[in-house]
Design an enzyme around this catalytic site. Structure first.
Site, PDB file in Angstrom:
ATOM      1  N   CYS A 192      -6.526   0.830   2.592  1.00  0.00           N
ATOM      2  CA  CYS A 192      -7.552   1.875   2.595  1.00  0.00           C
ATOM      3  C   CYS A 192      -7.408   2.831   1.425  1.00  0.00           C
ATOM      4  CB  CYS A 192      -7.503   2.646   3.910  1.00  0.00           C
ATOM      5  SG  CYS A 192      -7.912   1.652   5.356  1.00  0.00           S
ATOM      6  N   ASN A 211     -11.877  -3.390   0.257  1.00  0.00           N
ATOM      7  CA  ASN A 211     -10.702  -3.601   1.106  1.00  0.00           C
ATOM      8  C   ASN A 211     -11.091  -4.178   2.459  1.00  0.00           C
ATOM      9  OD1 ASN A 211      -8.073  -3.347   2.298  1.00  0.00           O
ATOM     10  ND2 ASN A 211      -8.804  -1.484   3.259  1.00  0.00           N
ATOM     11  N   GLU A 212     -11.600  -3.345   3.358  1.00  0.00           N
ATOM     12  CA  GLU A 212     -12.040  -3.879   4.661  1.00  0.00           C
ATOM     13  C   GLU A 212     -13.374  -3.240   5.045  1.00  0.00           C
ATOM     14  OE1 GLU A 212      -8.814  -3.164   7.396  1.00  0.00           O
ATOM     15  OE2 GLU A 212      -9.236  -1.025   7.560  1.00  0.00           O
ATOM     16  N   GLU A 272       0.857  -1.185   0.000  1.00  0.00           N
ATOM     17  CA  GLU A 272       0.000   0.000   0.000  1.00  0.00           C
ATOM     18  C   GLU A 272       0.890   1.230   0.000  1.00  0.00           C
ATOM     19  OE1 GLU A 272      -3.839   2.062   2.180  1.00  0.00           O
ATOM     20  OE2 GLU A 272      -2.869   0.377   3.168  1.00  0.00           O
TER      21      GLU A 272
END
Length: 660
Positions: free
Chosen positions: A250, A381-382, A52
């Site tokens: 994120c 993603n989450e 990331e």
């Protein structure tokens, strides 16, 4: 008399301590190693890499560009640039000035118009990405686009200067003709400097336009022009990763939907890629970095190319129409979701389609005619909650209708337990999800206690991707977290549990991957770097030992019939590598006392030698650093006598045993 008595007492105490140490017994654990097949395969993707763009991981890190804001696209277009007077360092408007011209019809919309009144004092200076790192003896490619508007400017003079203003390399470029042209030059620094600057001056008077002022080392990974930083990629290559997950994290979601990662914008020509502010520029109050932007010089084509270089499966993660739920939590309406789904379908075609398809043709034109053979894609993603499940259903239906063999990664949210986690798993099980991504940032104690986490998982349910995890020495999102030996040791213990449950856990990756020593936002991180060099943390070496020794088939190692998952501070897993004809045992001792193991192999033919690799340190708070890596694996060869494997396991250590 008192002195003699004191000396005698001291000697007596030392003698007692000596004989006590001599008589001290090291406890021996008797382990059974059963080579009978468990019919559980260790997937090639078991240990991989999570990337990331946080902590300057891309711009200022892996992407080797050395100029900050090279095309004047930041919200404040002169970020990174100064127009100093040689004496006062204040803007020298008497000698010349710079203005920003904007053409909103272009993605790279800004360029600099420079007016030079005289050729003696006007200077344009770039500070680099936390400075410009230069190595003596290496060469650096300078390039810039320039349009000669008026006057008699005949040359652009570019200098590299050190922190004290001392010249370390200089090159002059002759300007010819009108219209936009690209110019190139090569620097050869006279010394190594960690935080140099680029200085531009002009010969003559007049007006010029400048854009895409760029500086790259020639010594990049595989020697690619405008490529990746060689030492950082080498550390990734040495991990022998099974997959590369990108571009996050994120950052995929963005603080708003407008700031989400849009892969199609990153595969055009580098100079046409639209810059975007980085989500982490003000993500944490303790490390505000308003100058943190994304140039996307490292875009989706480069990610796929990197995965190929590493021998890793590419694993792209795409927005599912939900901005970061920790920020705006902005949602795309369900009736407006089609473009997001189409992005996923188009990406699969870009990666896997032949040159007769629309997106396969684009990949071919970029320079890669052969498909990348992508097998995995991540949806979100989450994210968590009913909104995510509703959107996941749409993606899953569309992807598998057209590409039934693609494996989809879904998510269970940002936490390893709790209401959102339980809800996500319940719903994803109903949907027969293939692989569920779990994230956990927690204390070393949590990792030590949860080595049996997956012992209890449903063997008939979705597989698990442990996509983001790292032990936090102080606490989650704390700036004082350290990559110390305790965190690495606890992760090693936890990883034996991942490996023991390879029928459930098929993918794992530590996070975050990179951190710039002067540009980080989050700690801890796997690899630290500055402008000149990098070092591997103890956590990196734990990952490397597991990944380099993952084997192909799970076998059983036990004590009194029970797996080693923390009892007596011992953790263990064992595999066979049918390709290398090896048996590999990983043992973690989380005790402050040395112990001994005697391993009785059953249904295994062994050589009379074993390779023992030990990773340990005297102190749990010990760390590696730029000056030295003291916590590194150490290897020795031992003899196996009478078929019994007897090995000492140091206190607080990870030991890998390899037997032919």
């Amino acid at each position: 008399m008192k002195t003699r008595s004191k000396i005698f007492a001291t000697a007596f105490s030392l003698s007692l301590a000596f004989f006590s140490a001599q008589n001290k017994t090291i406890k021996t654990h008797f382990l059974d190693l059963d080579g009978t097949s468990t019919n559980i395969k260790i997937q090639p993707t078991m240990y991989g890499i999570f990337f990331e763009d946080i902590n300057f991981a891309a711009d200022g890190g892996l992407y080797a560009e050395l100029i900050k804001n090279r095309s004047f696209e930041f919200d404040e277009p002169l970020t990174g640039w100064k127009q100093p007077n040689t004496k006062t360092l204040s803007p020298n408007l008497d000698s010349g000035f710079l203005t920003i011209i904007t053409d909103k019809s272009k993605t790279n919309k800004n360029y600099a118009r420079i007016t030079v009144w005289n050729d003696k004092n006007y200077i344009l200076e770039n500070e680099g990405l936390r400075g410009i790192g230069l190595h003596q003896g290496e060469k650096y490619d300078l390039s810039f686009n320039l349009e000669n508007i008026s006057g008699n400017i005949s040359a652009i003079n570019t200098n590299l200067i050190d922190e004290n203003g001392t010249l370390i390399s200089s090159v002059s470029t002759i300007i010819k003709g009108g219209g936009w042209q690209k110019y190139n030059a090569v620097f050869s620094p006279s010394k190594t400097v960690e935080k140099a600057k680029l200085e531009i001056t002009f010969t003559g008077k007049g007006i010029v336009n400048m854009d895409m002022i760029s500086l790259f080392p020639q010594e990049t990974w595989k020697g690619r022009k405008g490529g990746l930083r060689k030492d950082l990629v080498q550390k990734l290559y040495d991990l022998q990763p099974g997959f590369l997950r990108f571009p996050g994290g994120c950052i995929v979601e963005g603080r708003t939907l407008a700031e989400r990662y849009q892969w199609k914008k990153t595969i055009v020509k580098v100079e046409d890629r639209e810059n975007l502010i980085n989500k982490w520029n003000n993500g944490f109050a303790h490390r505000l970095t308003p100058d943190y932007w994304q140039s996307f010089g490292l875009g989706f084509f480069e990610y796929f190319q990197l995965a190929e270089d590493l021998g890793a499966e590419p694993l792209p993660i795409l927005s599912c129409g939900m901005a970061c739920q920790f920020n705006t939590a902005e949602l795309v309406k369900m009736e407006d979701l089609d473009p997001y789904v189409q992005d996923a379908l188009d990406l699969i075609e870009f990666a896997n389609g032949d040159s007769n398809t629309k997106w396969g043709k684009i990949r071919t034109e970029i320079g890669h005619s052969k498909p990348f053979n992508m097998k995995f894609i991540g949806v979100g993603n989450e994210q968590w909650g009913a909104d995510y499940i509703e959107r996941y259903k749409v993606f899953e239906k569309a992807i598998h209708a057209k590409y039934p063999d693609i494996k989809i990664i879904s998510g269970s949210g940002p936490s390893p337990d709790g209401e959102f986690f339980d809800y996500g798993w319940k719903e994803l099980k109903k949907l027969n999800a293939q692989i569920v991504d779990e994230h956990y940032y927690n204390s070393p104690e949590w990792f030590l206690k949860n080595a049996d986490r997956y012992d209890k998982y449903d063997r008939r349910g979705p597989k698990v991707f442990a996509g983001e995890y790292a032990a936090q020495s102080v606490g989650v999102v704390k700036p004082d977290n350290k990559n110390n030996w305790l965190t690495a040791l606890s992760e090693a213990a936890f990883m034996t549990g991942l490996e023991r449950n390879a029928d459930v856990v098929t993918m794992t990756s530590y996070a975050p991957l990179f951190a710039h020593a002067d540009g980080w936002q989050w700690t801890p991180d796997l690899i630290w770097f500055n402008n000149l060099k990098s070092y591997a943390t103890p956590n990196y070496y734990v990952q490397k030992l597991f990944s380099n020794n993952k084997g192909t088939d799970l076998i059983k190692i036990s004590e009194n019939g029970n797996p080693l998952k923390g009892e007596n501070n011992l953790y263990a897993s064992a595999v066979r590598d049918l390709k290398k004809e090896e048996t590999i045992i990983k043992i973690v001792n989380s005790s402050s006392q040395e112990t001994s193991v005697e391993i009785n192999p059953k249904n295994i033919k062994t050589d009379n030698r074993l390779t023992k690799i030990v990773l340990t340190s005297a102190g749990l708070s010990d760390e590696n650093n730029f000056q030295s890596e003291t916590i590194i694996p150490k290897e020795e060869v031992q003899t196996i006598k009478k078929g019994k494997i007897s090995v000492e396991i140091p206190a607080n250590s990870l030991v890998v045993l390899k037997i032919k």
